[in-house]
Design a protein around this motif. Structure first.
Motif, PDB file in Angstrom:
ATOM      1  N   MET A   1       0.849  -1.178   0.000  1.00  0.00           N
ATOM      2  CA  MET A   1       0.000   0.000   0.000  1.00  0.00           C
ATOM      3  C   MET A   1       0.891   1.236   0.000  1.00  0.00           C
ATOM      4  SD  MET A   1      -3.115   0.645   2.600  1.00  0.00           S
ATOM      5  CE  MET A   1      -3.746   2.251   2.847  1.00  0.00           C
ATOM      6  N   VAL A   2       0.495   2.216  -0.745  1.00  0.00           N
ATOM      7  CA  VAL A   2       1.270   3.444  -0.867  1.00  0.00           C
ATOM      8  C   VAL A   2       0.346   4.634  -0.626  1.00  0.00           C
ATOM      9  CG1 VAL A   2       0.920   3.611  -3.365  1.00  0.00           C
ATOM     10  CG2 VAL A   2       2.947   4.633  -2.333  1.00  0.00           C
ATOM     11  N   ILE A   3       0.922   5.740  -0.198  1.00  0.00           N
ATOM     12  CA  ILE A   3       0.124   6.936   0.055  1.00  0.00           C
ATOM     13  C   ILE A   3      -0.284   7.561  -1.273  1.00  0.00           C
ATOM     14  CG2 ILE A   3       0.218   9.276   0.983  1.00  0.00           C
ATOM     15  CD1 ILE A   3       1.854   8.155   3.285  1.00  0.00           C
ATOM     16  N   ARG A   4      -1.574   7.852  -1.396  1.00  0.00           N
ATOM     17  CA  ARG A   4      -2.111   8.493  -2.595  1.00  0.00           C
ATOM     18  C   ARG A   4      -2.488   9.924  -2.234  1.00  0.00           C
ATOM     19  NH1 ARG A   4      -6.943   5.005  -3.610  1.00  0.00           N
ATOM     20  NH2 ARG A   4      -6.732   4.868  -1.386  1.00  0.00           N
ATOM     21  N   TYR A   5      -1.796  10.863  -2.814  1.00  0.00           N
ATOM     22  CA  TYR A   5      -2.000  12.268  -2.460  1.00  0.00           C
ATOM     23  C   TYR A   5      -3.276  12.851  -3.035  1.00  0.00           C
ATOM     24  CZ  TYR A   5       2.610  11.886  -0.579  1.00  0.00           C
ATOM     25  OH  TYR A   5       3.669  11.489   0.172  1.00  0.00           O
ATOM     26  N   GLY A   6      -3.846  12.261  -4.056  1.00  0.00           N
ATOM     27  CA  GLY A   6      -5.093  12.750  -4.627  1.00  0.00           C
ATOM     28  C   GLY A   6      -6.325  12.146  -3.968  1.00  0.00           C
ATOM     29  N   SER A   7      -6.107  11.296  -2.989  1.00  0.00           N
ATOM     30  CA  SER A   7      -7.196  10.584  -2.331  1.00  0.00           C
ATOM     31  C   SER A   7      -8.027  11.530  -1.459  1.00  0.00           C
ATOM     32  CB  SER A   7      -6.612   9.474  -1.452  1.00  0.00           C
ATOM     33  OG  SER A   7      -7.617   8.883  -0.668  1.00  0.00           O
ATOM     34  N   THR A   8      -9.280  11.134  -1.222  1.00  0.00           N
ATOM     35  CA  THR A   8     -10.131  11.914  -0.319  1.00  0.00           C
ATOM     36  C   THR A   8      -9.770  11.635   1.137  1.00  0.00           C
ATOM     37  OG1 THR A   8     -11.796  10.159  -0.358  1.00  0.00           O
ATOM     38  CG2 THR A   8     -12.069  11.981  -1.930  1.00  0.00           C
ATOM     39  N   ARG A   9      -9.033  10.538   1.403  1.00  0.00           N
ATOM     40  CA  ARG A   9      -8.593  10.214   2.760  1.00  0.00           C
ATOM     41  C   ARG A   9      -7.336  11.015   3.067  1.00  0.00           C
ATOM     42  NH1 ARG A   9      -9.793   6.954   6.823  1.00  0.00           N
ATOM     43  NH2 ARG A   9      -8.217   5.736   7.935  1.00  0.00           N
ATOM     44  N   ALA A  10      -7.327  11.676   4.218  1.00  0.00           N
ATOM     45  CA  ALA A  10      -6.192  12.524   4.607  1.00  0.00           C
ATOM     46  C   ALA A  10      -4.895  11.718   4.610  1.00  0.00           C
ATOM     47  CB  ALA A  10      -6.441  13.126   5.983  1.00  0.00           C
ATOM     48  N   VAL A  11      -3.785  12.376   4.258  1.00  0.00           N
ATOM     49  CA  VAL A  11      -2.487  11.717   4.158  1.00  0.00           C
ATOM     50  C   VAL A  11      -2.069  11.128   5.508  1.00  0.00           C
ATOM     51  CG1 VAL A  11      -0.031  12.077   3.670  1.00  0.00           C
ATOM     52  CG2 VAL A  11      -1.762  13.094   2.182  1.00  0.00           C
ATOM     53  N   TYR A  12      -2.297  11.850   6.605  1.00  0.00           N
ATOM     54  CA  TYR A  12      -1.879  11.325   7.907  1.00  0.00           C
ATOM     55  C   TYR A  12      -2.660  10.056   8.263  1.00  0.00           C
ATOM     56  CZ  TYR A  12      -5.925  13.159  10.539  1.00  0.00           C
ATOM     57  OH  TYR A  12      -7.178  13.409  11.027  1.00  0.00           O
ATOM     58  N   LEU A  13      -3.927   9.960   7.834  1.00  0.00           N
ATOM     59  CA  LEU A  13      -4.711   8.750   8.084  1.00  0.00           C
ATOM     60  C   LEU A  13      -4.204   7.592   7.230  1.00  0.00           C
ATOM     61  CD1 LEU A  13      -8.309  10.234   8.371  1.00  0.00           C
ATOM     62  CD2 LEU A  13      -6.840   9.386  10.222  1.00  0.00           C
ATOM     63  N   GLN A  14      -3.781   7.891   6.009  1.00  0.00           N
ATOM     64  CA  GLN A  14      -3.207   6.853   5.149  1.00  0.00           C
ATOM     65  C   GLN A  14      -1.914   6.319   5.755  1.00  0.00           C
ATOM     66  OE1 GLN A  14      -3.149   7.540   0.809  1.00  0.00           O
ATOM     67  NE2 GLN A  14      -4.276   9.441   1.253  1.00  0.00           N
ATOM     68  N   LEU A  15      -1.088   7.224   6.294  1.00  0.00           N
ATOM     69  CA  LEU A  15       0.156   6.800   6.933  1.00  0.00           C
ATOM     70  C   LEU A  15      -0.156   5.966   8.179  1.00  0.00           C
ATOM     71  CD1 LEU A  15       3.200   6.746   7.152  1.00  0.00           C
ATOM     72  CD2 LEU A  15       3.092   8.982   8.303  1.00  0.00           C
ATOM     73  N   ALA A  16      -1.141   6.386   8.959  1.00  0.00           N
ATOM     74  CA  ALA A  16      -1.556   5.599  10.126  1.00  0.00           C
ATOM     75  C   ALA A  16      -2.025   4.216   9.687  1.00  0.00           C
ATOM     76  CB  ALA A  16      -2.648   6.329  10.904  1.00  0.00           C
ATOM     77  N   ASP A  17      -2.754   4.141   8.572  1.00  0.00           N
ATOM     78  CA  ASP A  17      -3.215   2.852   8.037  1.00  0.00           C
ATOM     79  C   ASP A  17      -2.034   1.942   7.694  1.00  0.00           C
ATOM     80  OD1 ASP A  17      -5.834   3.789   8.223  1.00  0.00           O
ATOM     81  OD2 ASP A  17      -5.997   4.250   6.076  1.00  0.00           O
ATOM     82  N   LEU A  18      -1.019   2.513   7.058  1.00  0.00           N
ATOM     83  CA  LEU A  18       0.165   1.733   6.679  1.00  0.00           C
ATOM     84  C   LEU A  18       0.883   1.197   7.916  1.00  0.00           C
ATOM     85  CD1 LEU A  18       1.636   4.010   3.868  1.00  0.00           C
ATOM     86  CD2 LEU A  18       0.644   1.753   3.577  1.00  0.00           C
ATOM     87  N   LEU A  19       1.086   2.063   8.897  1.00  0.00           N
ATOM     88  CA  LEU A  19       1.781   1.649  10.112  1.00  0.00           C
ATOM     89  C   LEU A  19       0.954   0.632  10.893  1.00  0.00           C
ATOM     90  CD1 LEU A  19       3.197   5.119  11.191  1.00  0.00           C
ATOM     91  CD2 LEU A  19       4.481   3.194  10.224  1.00  0.00           C
ATOM     92  N   ARG A  20      -0.360   0.850  10.959  1.00  0.00           N
ATOM     93  CA  ARG A  20      -1.255  -0.083  11.644  1.00  0.00           C
ATOM     94  C   ARG A  20      -1.167  -1.467  11.000  1.00  0.00           C
ATOM     95  NH1 ARG A  20      -5.474   2.130  10.413  1.00  0.00           N
ATOM     96  NH2 ARG A  20      -5.591   3.684  12.065  1.00  0.00           N
ATOM     97  N   ALA A  21      -1.138  -1.514   9.678  1.00  0.00           N
ATOM     98  CA  ALA A  21      -1.034  -2.787   8.956  1.00  0.00           C
ATOM     99  C   ALA A  21       0.277  -3.489   9.303  1.00  0.00           C
ATOM    100  CB  ALA A  21      -1.148  -2.558   7.451  1.00  0.00           C
ATOM    101  N   ASP A  22       1.372  -2.737   9.406  1.00  0.00           N
ATOM    102  CA  ASP A  22       2.663  -3.324   9.780  1.00  0.00           C
ATOM    103  C   ASP A  22       2.626  -3.871  11.205  1.00  0.00           C
ATOM    104  OD1 ASP A  22       3.797  -2.804   7.323  1.00  0.00           O
ATOM    105  OD2 ASP A  22       4.869  -1.007   7.975  1.00  0.00           O
ATOM    106  N   ILE A  23       1.900  -3.186  12.078  1.00  0.00           N
ATOM    107  CA  ILE A  23       1.804  -3.624  13.481  1.00  0.00           C
ATOM    108  C   ILE A  23       0.918  -4.857  13.595  1.00  0.00           C
ATOM    109  CG2 ILE A  23       0.904  -2.977  15.758  1.00  0.00           C
ATOM    110  CD1 ILE A  23       1.793  -0.050  15.020  1.00  0.00           C
ATOM    111  N   THR A  24      -0.266  -4.803  13.009  1.00  0.00           N
ATOM    112  CA  THR A  24      -1.210  -5.917  13.161  1.00  0.00           C
ATOM    113  C   THR A  24      -0.748  -7.177  12.429  1.00  0.00           C
ATOM    114  OG1 THR A  24      -2.577  -5.095  11.338  1.00  0.00           O
ATOM    115  CG2 THR A  24      -3.204  -4.425  13.574  1.00  0.00           C
ATOM    116  N   SER A  25       0.065  -7.020  11.389  1.00  0.00           N
ATOM    117  CA  SER A  25       0.580  -8.191  10.669  1.00  0.00           C
ATOM    118  C   SER A  25       1.790  -8.796  11.364  1.00  0.00           C
ATOM    119  CB  SER A  25       0.979  -7.792   9.248  1.00  0.00           C
ATOM    120  OG  SER A  25       2.161  -6.998   9.280  1.00  0.00           O
TER     121      SER A  25
END
Length: 137
Positions: A1-25
């Protein structure tokens, strides 16, 4: 998963999602330090405030804790207990009182809601929301 800057989801939430995925996996195991803020900035092409907001989200979820001068570590997740709740019950989630904090071992500054279960005139709890799962009976 990569951060998409044109997304409607805020960048900081996308980064939190990436880190959360690394933690939960388990890619970043309990007790392990997360990469320092500067490295997260470089790896993901984001600003320092974005990294800090993402870490604040994860702290709020109870996944990480930060020690000034030491960095941010993954929390050792506790085994959650299951509580069956009658269907007619009213479940209330709120922040604990000072007495409840002390009784439940919630440190000052920790963001841990408590849950009470109300069935008629009977009240059960409070329970730490981070240690229990509630299901209908």
């Amino acid at each position: 998963m990569v951060i998409r800057y044109g997304s409607t989801r805020a960048v900081y939430l996308q980064l939190a999602d990436l880190l959360r995925a690394d933690i939960t996996s388990g890619r970043i195991p309990p007790g392990e330090l997360l990469p320092y803020e500067g490295r997260l900035e470089q790896e993901h092409g984001v600003s320092r405030p974005t990294v800090r907001r993402a870490l604040a989200v994860l702290r709020g979820e109870g996944l990480v804790y930060t020690e000034r001068g030491y960095g941010t570590r993954v929390v050792q997740q506790q085994t959650r207990q299951h509580i069956k709740v009658p269907r007619a019950a009213r479940i209330v989630c709120r922040m604990p009182t000072e007495a409840e904090r002390e009784a439940l071992g919630i440190e000052l500054g920790e963001v841990v809601p408590v849950v009470t279960i109300h069935v008629g005139a009977q009240t059960r709890g409070p329970y730490r929301a981070d240690m229990f799962d509630f299901t209908t009976a």
